[in-house]
Design a protein around this motif. Structure first.
Motif: not given
Lengths: 635, 219
Positions: A362-387
């Motif tokens: 699900v992408e809500i472009a209005m809330l995250d116009p530049e995709g930064h939040k999505r990128e940060e979420s991806a990094r967080f999930l990656e960190a969780v996986e690494g942990a």
């Protein structure tokens, strides 16, 4: 009977019991009165499981994780004990919210019960304090980094913040005394305070009696057994939920692994390491709303989000009994409480979504116009996986025959080539070298200008090195100064004519020098080919040419021109090469930009890597690390 | 157990109830000691003010000593010093490419933790950055000044991001507004010294309290 009378005369036991059990419940027993009792039950469970955990727990930097690991993985039903304690703590917070909600909706805080309401709020603080302190005690990465944020926020307290923080932490940095203090709070001071306040809370509750929502609903009854039955049913239900969470994989029939502690009970991450940042740090779920709240306060207003607003809300809750006196006051209190819970739910949901959105389509472009939040979420999930990977690996190493040394579990991952190799490689080698397999997976060089070291020393790798076409591609010498050197021209000009079988034998012989663990059986099986290859290398490959023209190999050839082929890509060879490539064994005169990472054991400031780090890189490149034996029964 | 249920509006606290204000049958034994104690009938002794004061003082003193001893030890951390604050060798200069891209280096020093001394332990981490034009090295503490998490340098975007509460910083450590952090990343003094013919980057490593607008060094 006379014994009972005697006991009654000497102790007043029967009257006491009578008083405890025959408390009047006006309007009949009701399910809505169960929450207080269920909280007492939850606390009892925490006290019982907590004391038994205490018997196996040791609070210090080198023993906390270790003792929790031992409880979870080694001790008989330790996972069950720990799981009960862990999930009941969470259940307690939910029950607290329900108890509070019931009291406010029923208006049970009004005169004459104001003081008891205040005592309840104090008890709530004590319970939250116990969850905060308990989160740190396993001393794993998650608890360590999340609690650090919490104690850092204490520094925001005006005037005495830094001193307060230092007292709580037990020094300037986290360490042994952080654990001893948190443990004393968690198992000593806070439970003691809780018992004292709970005793007064119950005494006042008895003094004023049950606050009946609707006293004429049904005939009056007594606590025993009418209300207590309902209480008991709810306590059992709470326990059932907690047991379900503790034993979930067992109940759902999911795979359990080799030992029950792997999937049952409570999770244990990698041991806390102050030098390894943990990007997946989050507080326990019921504190997530506070964590999320902090994201909305910019710059120096942080203190407002961290202390002022939560403090004001808590302060307002203390005023509820006074506000409730006004005609519209009660309605206001109820609305405020529901609004607060709604706000908490929204903030918690937002925090969860911010972290996990990348896992959904699900992408809500209005809330995250530049995709930064999505990128940060991806990094967080990656960190969780690494942990999770690090945590599982730490447990694997702790369970290895070597076990945990007295230096503590922190040394397990710090000294593990499998975990440290990729980190060191990415930081120190990947500016030039890649480490990617045939599918392109692995560590990609920032800008390829040196050989791909995936499978370095293996037969595949050696075969590629001897291949006139591949030697000049980017995986070998294509992007290096050697691309126009003698080695490349020898291979391109000469080896193209050599029959494939001979090349295979040479590759096998060269690769055998590495003594790679993964190739051990292969090398033993192909001993004849290897011997033939060795003879070719020092003898006549084609037109009387061979390797010892430029390289030392066995007792033939000399050092100085090309790198030593004796023990090529072996552990010793690699350690030497990484330490100082310009040593006469390697590229004394033809080194192409590779720095010396450990040139001088006696001058640490000149070394980019410690000896141990070089060893771990070598071991990792060679695929030489501890792996547990697969379980014999194949489970 | 008798089944007679007392249905008074609220039961009284235990000591008072012994006098028999329950509607249940009178116990076989009336509590004789309770009756003979008769504290309700005895007038409190009228001792002088001095006596009361003395009682309070003695009682207070007896409690004060253990509490004071406990507190004195409890307050000990206030006088402890961190291992930080000294100028420490972090990396050889040529380990840092002069491309303006920050790289994370651990800061190694002896670390004291209560009863233990750990030799050559990582005590923190710094982002070192060497720019092409002036060959100058700058050092930033990797800890976010908001709540103390470690920031990540994102090579693609060319800026720092904190994984906790979304603060962002430019490559030179300046905040990307709006930002939850109250100040820019903490810059640390650093210099290049010559050690046995090798250029080595030294950093005066220091942690600061997070959440404050000004830099307050941790003791």
């Amino acid at each position: 009977m006379s014994l009972m009378n005697w006991l009654e005369h000497r102790t007043g036991l029967r009257s006491l019991l009578h008083e405890a059990l025959y408390e009047r419940v006006p309007g009949g027993a009701r399910w809505r009165y169960v929450w207080g009792s269920s909280l007492v039950f939850a606390f009892m469970v925490q006290a019982i499981t907590g004391i038994f955990l205490w018997m196996a727990y040791s609070p210090s930097g080198q023993t906390a994780w270790e003792s929790v690991y031992f409880i979870q993985y080694e001790m008989q039903y330790g996972w069950l004990l720990r799981g009960l304690h862990h999930f009941m703590a969470q259940a307690m917070v939910v029950l607290l919210a329900l108890h509070f909600l019931q009291i406010v909706i029923d208006g049970a805080y009004r005169a004459p019960r104001e003081v008891n309401f205040w005592l309840g709020l104090v008890l709530m603080q004590i319970v939250l304090g116990m969850s905060l302190t308990g989160y740190l005690l396993p001393w794993d990465q998650k608890g360590y980094w999340a609690t650090r944020v919490a104690t850092n926020l204490m520094g925001l307290v005006p005037a005495v913040g830094p001193q307060l923080q230092q007292l709580v932490v037990g020094g300037a940095d986290y360490g042994h005394h952080t654990l001893t203090r948190f443990f004393a709070m968690h198992a000593g001071l806070l439970p003691m305070l809780l018992i004292v306040f709970l005793a007064v809370h119950l005494a006042l509750f008895r003094r004023h009696g049950v606050h009946a929502k609707d006293p004429h609903r049904k005939p009056d009854t007594t606590f025993w057994p009418d209300q207590l039955l309902r209480d008991a049913v709810v306590c059992l239900a709470v326990l059932a939920v907690v047991l379900f969470l503790t034993c979930k994989p067992l109940i759902l029939g999911e795979p359990l692994g080799d030992r029950p502690g792997e999937h049952l009970g409570a999770h244990l991450g990698a041991p806390a390491d102050p030098a390894v940042p943990y990007s997946a740090a989050r507080p326990e779920w019921y504190f997530l709303f506070l964590f999320q709240f902090l994201k909305y306060f910019e710059g120096d207003s942080e203190v407002i989000g961290a202390l002022v607003v939560p403090g004001a809300i808590m302060g307002f809750m203390f005023l509820m009994p006074l506000i409730g006196r006004w005609r519209l006051g009660h309605g206001f209190n109820v609305a405020f409480t529901l609004g607060l819970l709604l706000g908490i739910a929204l903030l918690t949901g937002q925090a969860w979504w911010d972290d996990n959105m990348a896992a959904y389509d699900v992408e809500i472009a209005m809330l995250d116009p530049e995709g930064h939040k999505r990128e940060e979420s991806a990094r967080f999930l990656e960190a969780v996986e690494g942990a999770q990977r690090d945590g599982a690996r730490a447990v694997q190493l702790a369970s290895s025959p070597q076990g945990i040394s007295s230096a503590g579990a922190i040394e397990l991952l710090r000294n593990d080539p499998k975990s440290q190799g990729p980190v060191l490689f990415a930081q120190y080698c990947a500016s030039c070298h890649s480490h990617v397999d045939a599918d392109g997976k692995g560590i990609q060089a920032e800008e390829v200008s040196a050989p791909n070291l995936y499978g370095f020393g293996s037969r595949r790798w050696a075969a590629g090195l001897l291949d006139p076409e591949r030697i000049v591609d980017d995986n070998y010498f294509g992007k290096t100064a050697h691309s126009e050197g003698d080695m490349v021209s020898f291979i391109v000009d000469t080896l193209g004519e050599v029959e494939a079988k001979k090349l295979e034998q040479i590759a096998a012989a060269l690769s055998a020098e590495a003594q790679l663990p993964a190739q051990q059986k292969l090398d033993e099986a192909d001993a004849a080919d290897i011997e033939a290859g060795r003879e070719l290398m020092a003898g006549d490959i084609v037109d009387g040419r061979n390797c010892i023209e430029c390289h030392r190999f066995g007792e033939d050839g000399e050092l100085g021109y090309g790198p030593d082929l004796e023990g090529y890509a072996s552990r010793e060879w690699l350690i030497g090469m990484i330490s100082n490539p310009e040593h006469e064994r390697f590229y004394a005169y033809s080194n192409d930009r590779m720095p010396a990472f450990h040139p001088d054991p006696d001058a640490p400031e000149r070394n980019r890597l410690t000896r141990r780090q070089v060893e771990m890189l070598a071991d990792w490149l060679r695929g030489d690390w501890y792996e547990p034996e697969p379980a014999a029964n194949g489970q | 157990m008798d089944d007679d249920i007392p249905l008074e509006p609220a039961s009284q606290a235990a000591p008072k109830s012994v006098a028999g204000n329950r509607s249940g049958p009178t116990p076989k034994y009336t509590a004789p000691h309770a009756a003979s104690r008769g504290h309700a009938t005895v007038e409190p002794p009228r001792r002088g003010f001095l006596m009361k004061l003395l009682t309070l003082l003695i009682g207070g003193l007896a409690t004060f000593v253990p509490v004071a001893a406990g507190l004195a030890t409890f307050l000990d951390p206030l006088r402890r010093k961190s291992s930080a604050g000294h100028s420490l060798p972090v990396a050889p200069l040529d380990a840092l490419p002069a491309d303006g891209v920050p790289r994370l280096f651990p800061v190694i020093a002896d670390r004291d933790d209560a009863w233990n001394r750990f030799a050559d332990e990582p005590i923190g981490a710094v982002y070192l950055r060497r720019t092409e034009d002036e060959n100058q090295v700058t050092a930033l503490n990797a800890i976010c000044p908001h709540a103390g998490c470690f920031v990540d340098f994102n090579r693609d975007a060319g800026n720092y991001r904190c994984p906790c509460h979304t603060s962002g910083f430019e490559v030179d450590g300046d905040r990307i507004m709006p930002c939850v952090a109250p100040r820019d990343l903490d810059e640390l003094a650093c210099e290049v010294r010559e050690v046995e013919g090798q250029q080595v980057i030294y950093v005066a490593f220091q942690n600061f309290y997070s959440g404050l607008e000004e830099q307050v060094p941790k003791a």
